[in-house]
Enzyme design. Sequence first.
Site, PDB file in Angstrom:
ATOM      1  N   GLU A 122      40.998  47.229  48.442  1.00 38.06           N
ATOM      2  CA  GLU A 122      39.849  46.322  48.515  1.00 38.06           C
ATOM      3  C   GLU A 122      40.281  44.873  48.773  1.00 38.06           C
ATOM      4  O   GLU A 122      39.448  43.965  48.726  1.00 38.06           O
ATOM      5  CB  GLU A 122      39.023  46.374  47.220  1.00 38.06           C
ATOM      6  CG  GLU A 122      38.498  47.750  46.840  1.00 38.06           C
ATOM      7  CD  GLU A 122      37.333  48.245  47.697  1.00 38.06           C
ATOM      8  OE1 GLU A 122      36.858  47.480  48.559  1.00 38.06           O
ATOM      9  OE2 GLU A 122      36.929  49.410  47.521  1.00 38.06           O
ATOM     10  N   HIS A 145      36.720  43.387  40.379  1.00 40.45           N
ATOM     11  CA  HIS A 145      35.849  44.540  40.614  1.00 40.45           C
ATOM     12  C   HIS A 145      36.125  45.598  39.550  1.00 40.45           C
ATOM     13  O   HIS A 145      37.280  45.818  39.182  1.00 40.45           O
ATOM     14  CB  HIS A 145      36.111  45.114  42.010  1.00 40.45           C
ATOM     15  CG  HIS A 145      35.547  46.480  42.219  1.00 40.45           C
ATOM     16  ND1 HIS A 145      34.193  46.727  42.232  1.00 40.45           N
ATOM     17  CD2 HIS A 145      36.135  47.688  42.401  1.00 40.45           C
ATOM     18  CE1 HIS A 145      33.996  48.020  42.421  1.00 40.45           C
ATOM     19  NE2 HIS A 145      35.157  48.632  42.524  1.00 40.45           N
ATOM     20  N   HIS A 147      34.068  49.156  37.105  1.00 43.19           N
ATOM     21  CA  HIS A 147      33.025  50.190  37.025  1.00 43.19           C
ATOM     22  C   HIS A 147      32.428  50.229  35.614  1.00 43.19           C
ATOM     23  O   HIS A 147      32.586  51.231  34.905  1.00 43.19           O
ATOM     24  CB  HIS A 147      33.631  51.563  37.352  1.00 43.19           C
ATOM     25  CG  HIS A 147      34.379  51.646  38.644  1.00 43.19           C
ATOM     26  ND1 HIS A 147      35.354  52.591  38.905  1.00 43.19           N
ATOM     27  CD2 HIS A 147      34.291  50.894  39.778  1.00 43.19           C
ATOM     28  CE1 HIS A 147      35.825  52.436  40.128  1.00 43.19           C
ATOM     29  NE2 HIS A 147      35.218  51.404  40.679  1.00 43.19           N
ATOM     30  N   GLU A 175      20.880  34.734  26.012  1.00 42.14           N
ATOM     31  CA  GLU A 175      21.803  33.866  26.742  1.00 42.14           C
ATOM     32  C   GLU A 175      22.088  34.292  28.185  1.00 42.14           C
ATOM     33  O   GLU A 175      22.753  33.584  28.925  1.00 42.14           O
ATOM     34  CB  GLU A 175      23.101  33.718  25.952  1.00 42.14           C
ATOM     35  CG  GLU A 175      22.793  33.027  24.628  1.00 42.14           C
ATOM     36  CD  GLU A 175      23.986  32.374  23.971  1.00 42.14           C
ATOM     37  OE1 GLU A 175      25.126  32.710  24.333  1.00 42.14           O
ATOM     38  OE2 GLU A 175      23.757  31.530  23.096  1.00 42.14           O
ATOM     39  N   HIS A 216      28.302  52.458  42.005  1.00 42.37           N
ATOM     40  CA  HIS A 216      29.766  52.334  42.090  1.00 42.37           C
ATOM     41  C   HIS A 216      30.306  51.366  41.033  1.00 42.37           C
ATOM     42  O   HIS A 216      31.161  51.724  40.242  1.00 42.37           O
ATOM     43  CB  HIS A 216      30.165  51.879  43.514  1.00 42.37           C
ATOM     44  CG  HIS A 216      31.642  51.700  43.703  1.00 42.37           C
ATOM     45  ND1 HIS A 216      32.302  52.018  44.856  1.00 42.37           N
ATOM     46  CD2 HIS A 216      32.599  51.220  42.866  1.00 42.37           C
ATOM     47  CE1 HIS A 216      33.600  51.779  44.724  1.00 42.37           C
ATOM     48  NE2 HIS A 216      33.795  51.277  43.529  1.00 42.37           N
TER      49      HIS A 216
HETATM   50  O1  2HA Z   1      40.521  50.317  43.459  1.00 44.20           O
HETATM   51  O2  2HA Z   1      37.628  50.745  42.374  1.00 44.20           O
HETATM   52  O3  2HA Z   1      36.464  50.609  44.743  1.00 44.20           O
HETATM   53  C1  2HA Z   1      39.715  51.382  43.172  1.00 44.20           C
HETATM   54  C2  2HA Z   1      38.302  51.027  43.338  1.00 44.20           C
HETATM   55  C3  2HA Z   1      37.772  50.975  44.706  1.00 44.20           C
HETATM   56 ZN    ZN Z   2      35.526  50.662  42.619  1.00 41.60          ZN
END
Ligand code: 2HA
Ligand code: ZN
Length: 276
Positions: A122, A145, A147, A175, A216
Amino acid sequence: MKNILESRFLQEFCLTADNMYRLGWDERNGGNISLLLNDDEVKEYLDPRSVKRVIPLMGVHAVDFDITPLIGKCFLVTGTGKYFKNVRREPEINLGVVRVGEGGKSLDLLWGFEDGGRPTSEFPAHMMSHIARLSVDPENRVVMHCHPTYTLAMNFVHELDEKSFTKDLWRMCTECVVVFPDGVAVLPWMLCGTTEIGKATAEKMKESRLVVWAMHGIYGAGRNLDETFGLIETVEKAAQIYMLTFDKKPVNTITDQAMKQLADLFGVKVKDGYLD
Ligand code: 2HA
Ligand code: ZN
């Protein structure tokens, strides 16, 4: 030359990855972080002339985005296929310091990825987001990033309209509107690792430091690791409260009027058109 393993930025990075893992945001090889380092910081720990390896930047084409603003810049970044679980124990394998090479077609590896690894797949998307954030906030340094569980759960039960998604998050804790007054942008499900999702994320990042990738995860951006982590942590907390209450007939809410008072009190500018 000082030992990079003792640097504040590397230690903070490892702690952040560790916390993200423990919160369940980064199962297996999920998630990635990039931190823009400042040149003086790098010189204290690394010799800029000592390039360990040159890594071609795959999937980066001038027609897709202009990488020029990042040429010569160094990033500390997580590796492709690496597990957040292992970052703190073996940072030199799971992380790398890379400098965007002249011409913008490759990366100079200055440290890390000792098993022959390379930055997250990414990374092009991260660079696009860095450029977008830097254009509106020259102090932005982090793109993250992950999840997070409840944020993802909410994607399955809440409409993906970004105004109503943002407002329902804001209503979950007093808040929230103060922490992310710029709201949470939402992208529909898209294929990850592609230029398209990178460009779409970066476009949203010009207005909002948080971008949900439907079903995602989430992208966050900020001036430092704590701020960025804190943004995602606050969204995730709100999403958890949403998931705990939305199907239980809630009888109370935080009104738009209350949120306006909060914004005034804390002096934050709320996204235009979001509060009545
Ligand atoms: O790096 O989360 O979206 C692994 C991920 C890709
Ligand atoms: Zn991811």
